[in-house]
Structures are given as structure tokens and as C-alpha cells.
Scaffold this active site. Structure first.
Site, PDB file in Angstrom:
ATOM      1  N   GLY A 153      21.875 -59.040  21.752  1.00 58.20           N
ATOM      2  CA  GLY A 153      22.483 -59.540  20.511  1.00 58.20           C
ATOM      3  C   GLY A 153      21.750 -60.671  19.809  1.00 58.20           C
ATOM      4  N   GLN A 206      21.373 -67.666  14.084  1.00 59.22           N
ATOM      5  CA  GLN A 206      20.318 -67.748  14.714  1.00 59.22           C
ATOM      6  C   GLN A 206      18.839 -67.948  14.106  1.00 59.22           C
ATOM      7  OE1 GLN A 206      22.143 -65.207  18.082  1.00 59.22           O
ATOM      8  NE2 GLN A 206      20.969 -66.631  19.142  1.00 59.22           N
ATOM      9  N   CYS A 227      21.296 -67.457  25.963  1.00 60.87           N
ATOM     10  CA  CYS A 227      21.326 -67.571  24.514  1.00 60.87           C
ATOM     11  C   CYS A 227      19.897 -67.587  24.230  1.00 60.87           C
ATOM     12  CB  CYS A 227      22.025 -68.571  24.121  1.00 60.87           C
ATOM     13  SG  CYS A 227      22.217 -68.827  22.296  1.00 60.87           S
ATOM     14  N   LEU A 228      19.520 -66.728  23.266  1.00 64.03           N
ATOM     15  CA  LEU A 228      17.983 -66.792  22.691  1.00 64.03           C
ATOM     16  C   LEU A 228      17.834 -68.219  22.037  1.00 64.03           C
ATOM     17  CD1 LEU A 228      17.753 -63.311  21.459  1.00 64.03           C
ATOM     18  CD2 LEU A 228      16.825 -64.124  23.580  1.00 64.03           C
ATOM     19  N   HIS A 258      30.230 -63.594  21.942  1.00 69.67           N
ATOM     20  CA  HIS A 258      29.294 -64.721  21.942  1.00 69.67           C
ATOM     21  C   HIS A 258      28.719 -64.725  20.348  1.00 69.67           C
ATOM     22  CE1 HIS A 258      25.554 -66.742  23.931  1.00 69.67           C
ATOM     23  NE2 HIS A 258      24.959 -66.290  22.542  1.00 69.67           N
ATOM     24  N   GLU A 259      28.370 -63.535  19.845  1.00 65.07           N
ATOM     25  CA  GLU A 259      27.686 -63.380  18.564  1.00 65.07           C
ATOM     26  C   GLU A 259      28.792 -64.109  17.520  1.00 65.07           C
ATOM     27  OE1 GLU A 259      24.381 -62.252  20.568  1.00 65.07           O
ATOM     28  OE2 GLU A 259      24.753 -63.363  18.782  1.00 65.07           O
ATOM     29  N   HIS A 287      28.562 -67.548  17.280  1.00 63.25           N
ATOM     30  CA  HIS A 287      27.367 -67.947  16.483  1.00 63.25           C
ATOM     31  C   HIS A 287      27.919 -68.017  14.973  1.00 63.25           C
ATOM     32  CE1 HIS A 287      24.244 -68.796  19.201  1.00 63.25           C
ATOM     33  NE2 HIS A 287      24.036 -67.540  19.928  1.00 63.25           N
TER      34      HIS A 287
HETATM   35  O1  K2U Z   1      22.992 -64.546  20.999  1.00 64.39           O
HETATM   36  C1  K2U Z   1      22.223 -64.623  21.826  1.00 64.39           C
HETATM   37  O2  K2U Z   1      21.451 -65.528  22.009  1.00 64.39           O
HETATM   38  C2  K2U Z   1      22.031 -63.617  22.392  1.00 64.39           C
HETATM   39  C3  K2U Z   1      22.371 -63.223  24.030  1.00 64.39           C
HETATM   40  C4  K2U Z   1      23.643 -62.673  23.716  1.00 64.39           C
HETATM   41  C5  K2U Z   1      24.268 -62.296  24.869  1.00 64.39           C
HETATM   42  C6  K2U Z   1      24.735 -63.543  25.624  1.00 64.39           C
HETATM   43  C7  K2U Z   1      25.403 -63.321  26.825  1.00 64.39           C
HETATM   44  C8  K2U Z   1      25.707 -62.092  27.157  1.00 64.39           C
HETATM   45  C9  K2U Z   1      25.312 -61.148  26.626  1.00 64.39           C
HETATM   46  C10 K2U Z   1      24.528 -61.399  25.634  1.00 64.39           C
HETATM   47  C11 K2U Z   1      21.238 -62.728  24.442  1.00 64.39           C
HETATM   48  O3  K2U Z   1      21.216 -61.428  24.775  1.00 64.39           O
HETATM   49  S1  K2U Z   1      20.680 -63.576  25.940  1.00 64.39           S
HETATM   50  C12 K2U Z   1      19.903 -62.532  26.951  1.00 64.39           C
HETATM   51  C13 K2U Z   1      21.138 -62.319  27.952  1.00 64.39           C
HETATM   52  C14 K2U Z   1      21.696 -61.045  28.160  1.00 64.39           C
HETATM   53  C15 K2U Z   1      22.717 -60.699  29.116  1.00 64.39           C
HETATM   54  C16 K2U Z   1      23.089 -61.809  29.902  1.00 64.39           C
HETATM   55  C17 K2U Z   1      22.771 -63.049  29.634  1.00 64.39           C
HETATM   56  C18 K2U Z   1      21.671 -63.267  28.819  1.00 64.39           C
HETATM   57 ZN    ZN Z   2      23.453 -67.046  21.589  1.00 60.53          ZN
END
Ligand code: K2U
Ligand code: ZN
Length: 172
Positions: free
Chosen positions: A46, A51, A92-93, A134-135, A138
Site C-alpha cells: 500500500g 507519503q 511502513c515504507l 494503515h493508509e 496516513h
Molecule cells: O503505508 C505504507 O507504508 C505501506 C505499508 C502498508 C502496510 C502496512 C502494514 C500492513 C500492510 C500494509 C507497506 O506495505 S510496508 C510492507 C509490509 C507489508 C505487509 C506487512 C508488513 C509490512
Molecule cells: Zn505506512
């Protein structure tokens, strides 16, 4: 399309509250495409416009195993959330290499506009539910580390500031 720069915590711009997208036009479609390119390149599932320092209500997601089912959500809103909660490991990215367990609604119904400006709804559970919440955080200027204890958050802040500083020195 272009790969975009992702703001890194604790950049204050991550705490900006996004405004609604006024018109679903070519600019927004191009931005969504660049966000998807950036998300895939960074192995995310996501990404929120906040971001990439664009403060409009737009998120992209792809929680498919095959990484070929992109979702563009414009002006998303959670219209229903389960009373049932679930704990999942999040990252989180904008906070690279930091993971911790966060409790969220287990299932949510989200209403949004697609890349053509058409309304749609998704019933999300599992990883999709975690990701969309989560998004959506943000878009309201909230980063997942803010759910953690002050001690954990301070350690993450120090770690991120040091990493950013070291990377800037390495590029100098
Ligand atoms: O928003 C972001 O930084 C993207 C995250 C979104 C996300 C966070 C937690 C769980 C699912 C999605 C990134 O995709 S971080 C990569 C990731 C993916 C799954 C679980 C943990 C981290
Ligand atoms: Zn994030």
C-alpha cells in the site's frame, strides 16, 4: 510514470492532513500510476499520497500474492468497521525496517472513487483490512509508530534520524 521519493519518519510533512481530491483527472491518474510504480519498487502493499508529499486523499494498494491486482482509492472513507479487533504485524515504507504489532478492526467496508471517478465499495479483511486502515491513517497525518509506547517511538525516531543522516553523508 515516475518513481517517487517517500518521506521518511519523523518528517513533519507526514503529519499533514490530506484534503479531498477535487477532480479525478489526468493529473490524479498519473499520480496514482507513479504511486503504484513506487509501491511495487519498494515491495509495499500500500502507499498513501501523503507519503510522497502530496496531501490529497488518494491511496493505492495491491495485497494480491501475484502482485498484479492494483487498487486505486480516491477520497476513501470507512463506512463500516467490525467490533471485532485483530492484531497484525505492521511495517511502513516511511519507517523502513521497523515492524511492530498493531490492533485494528478485523473487517472494514470502504467506499471510494476509482481512477475513472466511479464510486465503488470493498469489504476488506485480513491483510487488506490492515493495509487500508494503515493508509487511511496516513491521510489523516498519522504514522503507525504513534500507536506504540513513547519509549519505542523515541527509539524509532532516533534510529530513523541517524539512518537518514548517515545516508546523506554517504551521498555527500
Ligand atoms: O503505508 C505504507 O507504508 C505501506 C505499508 C502498508 C502496510 C502496512 C502494514 C500492513 C500492510 C500494509 C507497506 O506495505 S510496508 C510492507 C509490509 C507489508 C505487509 C506487512 C508488513 C509490512
Ligand atoms: Zn505506512
Amino acid at each position: 510514470m515516475a518513481q517517487l521519493t517517500i518521506l521518511r519518519y519523523p518528517d513533519p510533512r507526514l503529519h499533514t492532513v490530506a484534503r479531498p481530491v477535487a477532480a479525478v483527472d489526468e493529473r490524479i491518474r498519473a499520480l496514482a500510476a507513479s504511486m503504484l510504480e513506487t509501491m511495487y519498487a519498494e515491495s509495499g502493499v500500500g502507499l498513501a499520497a501523503t507519503q510522497v508529499d502530496v496531501h490529497e486523499r488518494l491511496i493505492v494498494m495491491d495485497t494480491s500474492d501475484s502482485r498484479d491486482q492494483p487498487l486505486v482509492l480516491i477520497n476513501p472513507e470507512i463506512v463500516w468497521a467490525s467490533d471485532e479487533l485483530a492484531v497484525a504485524e505492521e511495517g511502513c515504507l516511511s519507517v523502513p525496517q521497523v515492524y511492530d504489532k498493531i490492533e485494528r478492526h478485523a473487517r472494514v467496508k470502504v467506499r471510494a472513487l476509482d481512477r475513472d471517478g466511479q464510486p465503488f465499495e470493498i469489504d476488506a479483511e485480513g491483510l487488506s483490512a490492515v493495509c487500508v486502515q494503515h493508509e487511511m491513517d496516513h491521510l489523516r497525518g498519522k504514522v503507525f509508530v504513534e500507536y506504540l509506547s513513547g519509549l519505542k517511538r523515541d527509539r524509532i525516531r532516533t534510529k530513523m534520524l541517524k539512518r537518514t543522516r548517515d545516508e546523506q553523508r554517504a551521498r555527500a
